[in-house]
Enzyme design. Structure first.
Site, PDB file in Angstrom:
ATOM      1  N   LYS A 140      52.201  31.737  41.693  1.00 40.94           N
ATOM      2  CA  LYS A 140      51.613  31.941  40.361  1.00 40.94           C
ATOM      3  C   LYS A 140      51.257  30.578  39.731  1.00 40.94           C
ATOM      4  O   LYS A 140      50.886  29.670  40.449  1.00 40.94           O
ATOM      5  CB  LYS A 140      52.542  32.753  39.472  1.00 40.94           C
ATOM      6  N   GLY A 185      57.393  36.738  44.355  1.00 44.29           N
ATOM      7  CA  GLY A 185      57.033  35.830  43.272  1.00 44.29           C
ATOM      8  C   GLY A 185      58.133  34.804  43.043  1.00 44.29           C
ATOM      9  O   GLY A 185      58.226  33.803  43.755  1.00 44.29           O
ATOM     10  N   GLY A 186      58.980  35.066  42.066  1.00 42.59           N
ATOM     11  CA  GLY A 186      60.013  34.100  41.651  1.00 42.59           C
ATOM     12  C   GLY A 186      60.820  33.524  42.801  1.00 42.59           C
ATOM     13  O   GLY A 186      61.068  32.308  42.850  1.00 42.59           O
ATOM     14  N   GLY A 214      58.903  40.488  38.206  1.00 43.97           N
ATOM     15  CA  GLY A 214      59.497  39.465  37.342  1.00 43.97           C
ATOM     16  C   GLY A 214      60.512  40.019  36.353  1.00 43.97           C
ATOM     17  O   GLY A 214      60.919  39.327  35.423  1.00 43.97           O
ATOM     18  N   GLU A 245      48.949  40.948  37.142  1.00 45.54           N
ATOM     19  CA  GLU A 245      48.761  39.980  36.053  1.00 45.54           C
ATOM     20  C   GLU A 245      47.273  39.691  35.843  1.00 45.54           C
ATOM     21  O   GLU A 245      46.823  39.512  34.717  1.00 45.54           O
ATOM     22  CB  GLU A 245      49.560  38.698  36.374  1.00 45.54           C
TER      23      GLU A 245
HETATM   24  C1  PEP Z   1      54.559  39.051  42.229  1.00 45.24           C
HETATM   25  O1  PEP Z   1      54.170  38.548  41.210  1.00 45.24           O
HETATM   26  O2  PEP Z   1      53.767  39.307  43.132  1.00 45.24           O
HETATM   27  C2  PEP Z   1      55.988  39.344  42.352  1.00 45.24           C
HETATM   28  C3  PEP Z   1      56.371  40.185  43.263  1.00 45.24           C
HETATM   29  O3  PEP Z   1      56.825  38.697  41.472  1.00 45.24           O
HETATM   30  P1  PEP Z   1      58.436  38.733  41.457  1.00 45.24           P
HETATM   31  O4  PEP Z   1      58.901  38.665  42.882  1.00 45.24           O
HETATM   32  O5  PEP Z   1      58.841  37.548  40.659  1.00 45.24           O
HETATM   33  O6  PEP Z   1      58.821  40.032  40.819  1.00 45.24           O
END
Ligand code: PEP
Length: 245
Positions: free
Chosen positions: A7, A229-230, A168, A92
């Site tokens: 991101k 993501g994170g 997230g 997003e």
């Molecule tokens: C993403 O944004 O694709 C995602 C899966 O984020 P997170 O793992 O942080 O939930």
């Protein structure tokens, strides 16, 4: 496949440090490994990883070929960096940048025309899950942006089921919820392109997938990996997730 989505995180120097750490450890993974980085990192990180099994993805591309679109980055420009994948349709981007199914259809076509492999994200919001209409939502997202593709084009598509309420938030879908939706998505692909194509399609789960819950999620027959993501921002966590696949 295990794919990271950084991101809007990491300066170029921090991104290079993370990619270097991953390169040193991820030498013979049992699955495809991809990292999605901001545009400005792509060329440097792709060059850094050129002899590594780790592939690089952009997190977006423009819905136009080229020209007077200040601030945009085309699929051809992404491909010229050495990136091989492009994350498209992330919730997003749909929510904050108003990317419609029609815009996403253009982006997918342009990515494919430039030999980029789309990682196409779909998934329902909390209210849709609570109303029990998650299947209809996901079906419409597929029909609106990717079911127009030929079977030949489809072979380059990876799907990521990402329930928006899980992104997230720390609220992961249960393994049963993930399996149920992934099996449904695969049935839709089978209806459209046939069983063999459906079986060959990689469907990732995304949404608070982390080093602790990845193995349980990936154990499901229709969950072919994760979009992370994170937990992709810290090398040890991301590596544990890769090893869970
Ligand atoms: C993403 O944004 O694709 C995602 C899966 O984020 P997170 O793992 O942080 O939930």
């Amino acid at each position: 496949m295990v794919a990271g989505n950084w991101k809007m995180n990491k300066t170029l120097q921090e991104g290079v440090a993370l990619a270097t750490e991953l390169k040193q450890t991820v030498v013979n993974p049992k699955c495809a490994v991809v990292i999605g980085t901001p545009f400005i990192h792509l060329a440097t990180v792709a060059e850094l990883l050129k002899d590594s099994p780790i592939k690089v993805a952009a997190e977006n591309c423009a819905d136009k070929v080229s020209g007077a679109y200040t601030g945009e980055v085309s699929a051809a420009m992404v491909a010229s960096t050495g990136a091989e994948y492009c994350i498209l349709g992330h919730s997003e981007r749909r929510a904050y940048y108003h990317e419609t199914p029609e815009i996403l259809r253009e982006k997918v076509l342009l990515a494919l025309e430039n030999n980029l492999k789309p990682i196409f994200c779909i998934g329902e919001v909390k209210e849709e899950r609570e109303a029990g209409c998650q299947n209809e939502v996901v079906k419409a997202q597929l029909e609106g942006s990717v079911f127009n593709l030929t079977a030949e084009q489809w072979a380059n598509i990876t799907l990521a089921y990402e329930p928006v309420w899980a992104i997230g938030t720390g609220l992961t879908a249960t393994p049963d919820q993930a399996q149920e939706m992934h099996a449904y998505i695969r049935s839709l692909i089978a209806e459209k392109y046939g069983k063999q194509v459906a079986d060959d399609t990689t469907i990732l789960y995304g949404g608070s997938c982390n080093a602790k819950n990845a193995a349980e999620l990936f154990a499901n027959p229709d969950v072919d990996g994760g979009l992370i993501g994170g937990a992709s921002l810290k090398a040890p966590d991301f590596i544990t997730i890769i090893q869970a696949r």
